[in-house]
Write an enzyme that holds these catalytic residues in place. Structure first.
Site, PDB file in Angstrom:
ATOM      1  N   SER A 168     -10.426  -0.303   6.517  1.00 55.97           N
ATOM      2  CA  SER A 168      -9.724  -0.048   5.372  1.00 55.97           C
ATOM      3  C   SER A 168      -8.952  -1.608   5.009  1.00 55.97           C
ATOM      4  CB  SER A 168      -8.574   0.922   5.522  1.00 55.97           C
ATOM      5  OG  SER A 168      -9.450   2.156   5.514  1.00 55.97           O
ATOM      6  N   SER A 172     -10.027   2.188   2.720  1.00 57.65           N
ATOM      7  CA  SER A 172      -8.969   2.929   2.079  1.00 57.65           C
ATOM      8  C   SER A 172      -7.857   2.166   1.127  1.00 57.65           C
ATOM      9  CB  SER A 172      -8.138   3.853   2.877  1.00 57.65           C
ATOM     10  OG  SER A 172      -7.399   3.201   3.603  1.00 57.65           O
ATOM     11  N   LYS A 214       0.902  -1.232  -0.078  1.00 53.72           N
ATOM     12  CA  LYS A 214      -0.118  -0.049   0.081  1.00 53.72           C
ATOM     13  C   LYS A 214       0.809   1.233  -0.049  1.00 53.72           C
ATOM     14  CE  LYS A 214      -4.152   1.945   2.556  1.00 53.72           C
ATOM     15  NZ  LYS A 214      -4.792   1.731   3.573  1.00 53.72           N
TER      16      LYS A 214
END
Lengths: 482, 480
Positions: free
Chosen positions: A175, A151, A76
């Site tokens: 997330s 997210s 990420k």
């Protein structure tokens, strides 16, 4: 070969069925083919990946390969990677190249893994649909008109579309779990403090936790083995010993006590999703588990408390983006105030600015007690609810999200509706507990996620529970890739 | 109307740790800009603080030295404000749960009296960097070498009643800090910084007047001047019918005035909240006791011991004990020469005067404690007089050697041979019949003239006591 999960790839590499270079090339080819549409990656490190793959093959030929050696993964884009841009989904950090590696990144390098690239995400991890990213929305591989969740939407889509063997992600209010649910993969958010936050760009420090996105629980266990452990560079990292998270995977579930929170099966839950979840729980009963209803009395307060605490912490965490030392700086500032105002107005997106303002307000003189202190009290109550429930049950199960993935653009106008996306996941962060989302069925061809919540540091048990389910079912093998 | 002044001091002390409060960067002073700033100090995304255990130890040590409550659970908070030399956009400090709670210290006032001053709290926090406004052609340079240096902010109760007391408090604090070795306490380098909260009220009332906070006072002398000038300013305003605005004021030493910096009303709302990147610091009794075991003998205790052990006056004991290096030096001299009173006189007298004259500290003092003891021994055994000793001392200061070799090479040894002195006495009496006549007529003070003549003849080396005795005997015999 890219359709295989991480554990299967590890075995194939060990058996010499193919090399890491071949595997890496296959992923790079798939990324080249799919990413321009999916937008899962914001940075692809082709050269680095191939050189790491060659080094991994070399290490293997000398008998120095571990389980993750040569496995291509993605990070990420909020884990700092030395020499590779870490933009965190923001214009503010569009030009930011960290001079150091996050502990998580460093651990994967030490394990011999291959870094394919950095995945798209909501700006500063603030969002539940991956639509707040400066780099544009990520599409859901199951239906490209839908969001992948957020997210960690990029990591989720990359795993679901077989653009990597596994991906790192973070979870502050859901997330990891919500996008895992929307994309039909296995997402694990460990206990707060289980994985080091050093090098993870902070959103809400007391809630942020790094975890994994993979095809299966077994894959997740292998990744967690690399990530978990005490890090002296993170004062909030736990000194509870990390375990071999693969060792209990096959333990029988006979006698497992599952709690079903009343509040997670109430108004707002899509009936088809509920049906999937109830069927999944019935599957556990077949595996020898018993089920009882539990009550999380204060769960209705979790979203409100979260949207005070997380923005409050974020408002301070994001103060460092001031245009002084790195990152975006507005053009031709006339004075200091102008530089601050324009740098931050131009560098941050709408949702980030909204949360900074909410957080600043909640901390301001005269409102602090009414908001921040009260939210902290609610946080304590929520933790107590879970503790009480865990006196009677081993794990708590329910839906990860009230529905399946929604259309891109459909919830952008109403922040509160978007905030309610995380209604089942947020309390777990407030309580600091480990949680997972695993594929539990399909509704109209779209994946449904089952959330499993465990006691503090019970990751091994969560993974065992998830793995046994995945041994008995094949939902986790369903793939959007033809 | 008679006015009473109320003063509270906030003193920032830079702790003498090897590294910063939350990062491993060296706290070395004077390096090239931004060479002592690592990724945490620069507030790079993703970096996290780790508390410097030594800073905690020093804070606790200070707390124990002022008999304060030690916070078993202390908490760091974020103090939010934007400034270019504050890299994180917040200062990590302590608000509700400081490491050091209520304590007190005793100040020595010049008239010899003492007062106990309350210390409200002392908390740890990180220093900011520096903004450099020169040499950048209208722009501002930022140096983050100092950013993150550990500070202990020591807040007093509003117990001080005049500028001299404020100075006495600051001096006592300075003394304790140096005794503890937790800071170099150098005010000129900013290792110790003082802000003063000052207000006035009609004498006899208890309600506090509006206060101003004076910043940027960087010497003991300026503390006194700044407070006095501010007190006068406030009294003038009130007596003219005005009101004191609660505000921060800057002391300008060149102009000897305070001037307004910013109004507290428009000052920042710092939005303090507990620092989520650090867990509360929990310390137990065993830790506290382990720190207590490292406490040195503190100034007040040492002062009492000097009075008891060396029979010094309270004043002498106070002067000698206020500075640790001076106290240690004095004790070494006293032990080596065996005369504490003479040692005290020399250390506080000629030595201190010379150090002041050449502006050097006692630790840079060229005369070792053994050397000074050597000189005192020669006074005690009558090898030289106290007067000659001053000459020898000057030569020692000039690096001409130890007392014995200077006495030898300059032939300063006192004449104690009775025969030789008698000869000089006889000669002077014979050569000055007029004065002898005066003596005979009862003008006994003329004896001073004879002593002077003999000392001159002997170049000061004749033992004055012997000279006096012999002169009296011989002159008296002529009277008959």
């Amino acid at each position: 070969m890219i359709e295989l999960g991480l554990a299967a790839l590890s075995r194939a590499l060990a058996d010499g069925e193919f090399s890491s270079v071949e595997l890496t090339q296959a992923y790079l080819q798939q990324i080249a083919q799919e990413n321009s549409d999916l937008n899962a990656y914001v940075t692809v490190c082709e050269e680095l990946a191939l050189s790491q793959a060659r080094a991994a093959d070399e290490a293997r030929s000398q008998g120095n390969a571990g389980p993750l050696t040569g496995i291509p993964i993605a990070h990420k884009d909020l884990f700092c990677t030395q020499g590779i841009r870490t933009a965190c989904g923001s214009k503010m950090l569009d030009n930011f190249i960290a001079p150091y590696n996050a502990t998580v990144v460093e651990n994967f390098i030490k394990a011999g893994s291959v870094t394919l690239g950095k995945t798209n995400m909501d700006e500063f991890a603030m969002g539940s649909s991956n639509e707040t990213s400066f780099y544009g929305p990520v599409k859901n591989p199951w239906d490209r008109s839908l969001v992948p969740g957020g997210s960690s939407g990029g990591s989720a889509a990359a795993v679901a579309a077989r653009l990597c063997a596994g991906a790192t992600a973070t979870d502050t209010g859901g997330s990891i779990r919500q996008p895992a649910s929307f994309t039909g993969i296995t997402g694990l958010k460990p206990t707060y403090g289980r994985v080091s936050r050093w090098g993870m760009v902070a959103f809400a420090s007391s809630l942020d936790q790094a975890g994994t996105m993979t095809q299966s629980a077994e894959d997740a266990a292998m990744m967690l083995n690399v990530m978990a452990g005490l890090d002296l560079k993170d004062s909030t990292s736990s000194d509870t010993a990390a375990e071999d998270y693969t060792k209990d995977l096959d333990k029988p579930l006979a006698g497992l006590k599952i709690g079903i929170p009343t509040q997670h099966f109430s108004e707002g839950l899509n009936a088809d999703v509920e049906k999937c979840i109830r069927e999944a729980i019935a599957e556990f009963e077949k595996l020898g588990a018993t089920v009882k209803e539990v009550s999380l009395d204060n769960s209705h307060l979790s979203v409100s408390a979260y949207y005070v605490i997380a923005p409050a912490e974020a408002s301070a965490n994001l103060s460092r983006y001031d245009g002084v030392r790195y990152g975006y700086r507005c053009k031709d500032p006339v004075n200091l105030e102008d530089m601050y105002k324009r740098t931050r107005s131009e560098g941050f997106g709408t949702e980030v600015k909204r949360r900074i303002m909410v957080g600043t307000y909640a901390l301001s003189a005269g409102y602090y007690d009414a908001y921040y202190i009260k939210a902290q009290k609610i946080r304590r109550l929520i933790k107590n609810d879970f503790q009480k429930a865990f006196e009677e049950v081993d794990v708590i199960m329910g839906p990860t999200s009230p529905h399946t993935a929604f259309a891109i653009g459909s919830k952008n106008d109403d922040p509160v509706t978007m905030y309610l996306e995380d209604i089942y996941t947020i309390a777990v962060n407030l309580a600091g507990l480990p949680g997972m989302s695993i594929p539990a069925g399909l509704v109209n061809g779209l994946p449904v996620g089952l959330q499993i919540v465990g006691k503090d540091f019970a990751e091994a048990q969560l993974l065992n529970v998830a793995h046994k389910f995945q041994q008995a079912t094949d939902w986790h093998e369903k793939s959007p890739v033809k | 109307m008679e006015w009473e002044t109320v003063i509270g001091l906030e003193v920032h002390v830079q702790l003498a740790t090897a590294s910063k409060l939350f990062s491993g960067t060296s706290t070395e002073f004077g390096a090239q800009p931004n060479t002592k700033a690592n990724i945490y100090d620069l507030a790079m995304p993703g970096t996290l603080p780790v508390l410097n255990a030594e800073a905690l130890r020093m804070a606790v040590k200070f707390g124990l030295a002022i008999d304060a409550e030690i916070g078993k659970t202390s908490v760091f908070d974020r103090k939010n404000y934007f400034y270019p030399d504050l890299p994180k956009g917040y200062q990590t400090s302590q608000l509700d749960f400081p490491t050091v709670g209520k304590g007190q210290l005793v100040i020595d006032i010049e008239d010899g009296s003492q007062r106990t001053i309350g210390v409200t709290r002392a908390h740890m926090e990180e220093d900011a960097g520096k903004s450099l406004h020169e040499d950048f052609h209208g722009k501002t340079g930022i140096d983050l070498n100092r950013a993150g240096t550990p500070l202990l902010e020591i807040v007093s109760e509003p117990d001080l009643r005049n500028a001299r007391e404020a100075v006495a408090y600051l001096k006592k604090l300075h003394s304790i800090i140096l005794y503890l070795g937790i800071s170099d306490g150098d005010m000129s380098q900013g290792s110790m910084r003082c802000d003063a909260n000052v207000s006035v009220r009609p004498k006899g009332t208890t309600e506090l007047g509006n206060r101003t906070e004076i910043k940027n006072i960087n010497s003991f002398r300026f503390v006194e001047k700044a407070i006095n000038i501010e007190v006068q300013r406030q009294i003038d305003i009130i007596e003219d019918g005005g009101k004191i605005v609660q505000e921060t004021r800057l002391y300008d030493a060149d102009k000897n005035e305070t001037r307004s910096m910013r109004s507290k009303e428009v000052a920042n709302d710092y939005r303090y909240f507990p620092e989520p990147d650090l867990l509360p610091i929990v310390i137990d009794d065993a830790y506290i006791e382990s720190v207590r075991a490292t406490l040195p003998e503190l100034p007040d205790i040492k002062k009492q011991r000097f009075q008891d052990q060396y029979a010094l006056s309270e004043y002498d004991a106070m002067i000698l004990s206020s500075d640790l290096s001076t106290a240690d030096y004095f004790e070494e001299v006293a032990k080596a020469c065996g005369d504490a009173k003479l040692s005290a006189n020399w250390v506080m007298g000629d030595l201190q005067a010379s150090l002041n004259k050449y502006e050097i500290s006692i630790s840079e003092n060229p005369i070792s404690s053994e050397a000074l003891a050597g000189l005192i021994k020669r006074i005690k055994d009558n090898t030289i007089s106290s007067k000659i000793a001053k000459t020898v001392f000057e030569a020692m200061l000039a690096g001409e050697g130890d007392a014995d070799s200077i006495i030898e090479s300059k032939g300063l040894k006192q004449v104690t041979d009775t025969g030789a002195i008698e000869k000089m006495v006889d000669e002077v009496i014979a050569n000055n019949p007029a004065q002898v006549q005066q003596f005979k007529e009862g003008k006994e003070q003329v004896i001073g003239f004879f002593v002077g003549q003999i000392m001159k003849a002997s170049q000061g080396k004749a033992n004055p006591a012997q000279v006096n005795q012999l002169l009296k005997e011989k002159l008296s015999s002529k009277k008959k």
